[in-house]
Design a protein around this motif. Sequence first.
Motif, PDB file in Angstrom:
ATOM      1  N   ASP A 243      -7.409  12.707   5.087  1.00  0.00           N
ATOM      2  CA  ASP A 243      -7.273  11.550   5.986  1.00  0.00           C
ATOM      3  C   ASP A 243      -8.118  10.444   5.369  1.00  0.00           C
ATOM      4  O   ASP A 243      -9.320  10.348   5.617  1.00  0.00           O
ATOM      5  CB  ASP A 243      -7.753  11.901   7.394  1.00  0.00           C
ATOM      6  CG  ASP A 243      -7.509  10.770   8.398  1.00  0.00           C
ATOM      7  OD1 ASP A 243      -7.417   9.600   7.973  1.00  0.00           O
ATOM      8  OD2 ASP A 243      -7.423  11.066   9.607  1.00  0.00           O
ATOM      9  N   ASP A 245      -8.258   7.217   5.777  1.00  0.00           N
ATOM     10  CA  ASP A 245      -8.878   6.250   6.688  1.00  0.00           C
ATOM     11  C   ASP A 245     -10.152   6.819   7.310  1.00  0.00           C
ATOM     12  O   ASP A 245     -11.177   6.121   7.417  1.00  0.00           O
ATOM     13  CB  ASP A 245      -7.891   5.839   7.789  1.00  0.00           C
ATOM     14  CG  ASP A 245      -6.765   4.969   7.264  1.00  0.00           C
ATOM     15  OD1 ASP A 245      -6.934   4.370   6.181  1.00  0.00           O
ATOM     16  OD2 ASP A 245      -5.711   4.897   7.926  1.00  0.00           O
ATOM     17  N   GLY A 284     -10.200   1.179  -1.348  1.00  0.00           N
ATOM     18  CA  GLY A 284     -10.951   1.050  -0.093  1.00  0.00           C
ATOM     19  C   GLY A 284     -12.448   1.027  -0.326  1.00  0.00           C
ATOM     20  O   GLY A 284     -13.184   0.309   0.345  1.00  0.00           O
TER      21      GLY A 284
END
Length: 289
Positions: A243, A245, A284
């Motif tokens: 995951d 995020d 990110g």
Amino acid sequence: MKLGLHYWNYTTPREPELIAPTLARTAQIAEEAGVASFTVMDHFFQMDAVAKAEEPMLEAYTTLGYVAARTERMTLGVLVTGVMYRYPGLLAKTVTTLDVLSGGRARLGLGASWYEREQRGLGVPVVPVGERFERLEETLQICLQMWSDDNGPYRGKHYQLEETLCVPAPLRRPRPPIMIGGGGEKKTLLMVARYADSCNVFDIGVAEVGHKFDVLRAHCEAEGRDYDSIEKTVGMRQPALADVDAFLASVRAYAALGVTEIQVMADRHPVEFIEQIAERVLPGLAEIG
């Protein structure tokens, strides 16, 4: 936020003859993608807490020498060197050799060591925990002396050296940085405050990591050390790709505590893992700053 790749598993792919090319390709892709550091474990048996002890394991510094010849920029180190596995003077010489041959990219990672199965199996002395920490502190002192202009003797409780001669000196100036791994509040973090350039703790939760840093700050105040001069790093056990995020949210929370480097570990074929990290995670991290 810098990213480190911690290469901990030599089982994938299964064929032993593919260990070297897989290791090389993974390191090269990591460097091309912008990964800042490449680390390996200091074990001789695989950790039986995570896999079978009989699974493949390579000696750490030989492995890093191989990686050094196939990369140009990444910092190279052991996360972390077990203090009982090498005499301190020889360890300083080993890290110096890696630094010289890699063009000044070595980092000394050091910890108190703990895996008694491999120690007993291979004839490494098993000593009480208190003595391991005494040896850890003396090892730090010896490495610092060998990387200084003082070539004289060292007299400790456990180690006595007649000459702390180290030629050639490391290329890294003023010396290879020292990272101490572990979160022990009374001894480990105190040694970070006294000797280290960086600390490494596991991602045991933002609140708990924050508490460890508070303890480190108190030790720094007592030792007259600038807390902000110590780089804070976290070894992430949270899967990075399951995951993305959620993973990045955790990294942001650690960044708010002052963490500047995280290390990730592959949960699949290492080449596939680092390719996915480059595509899905590194953008990110760049935004976290």
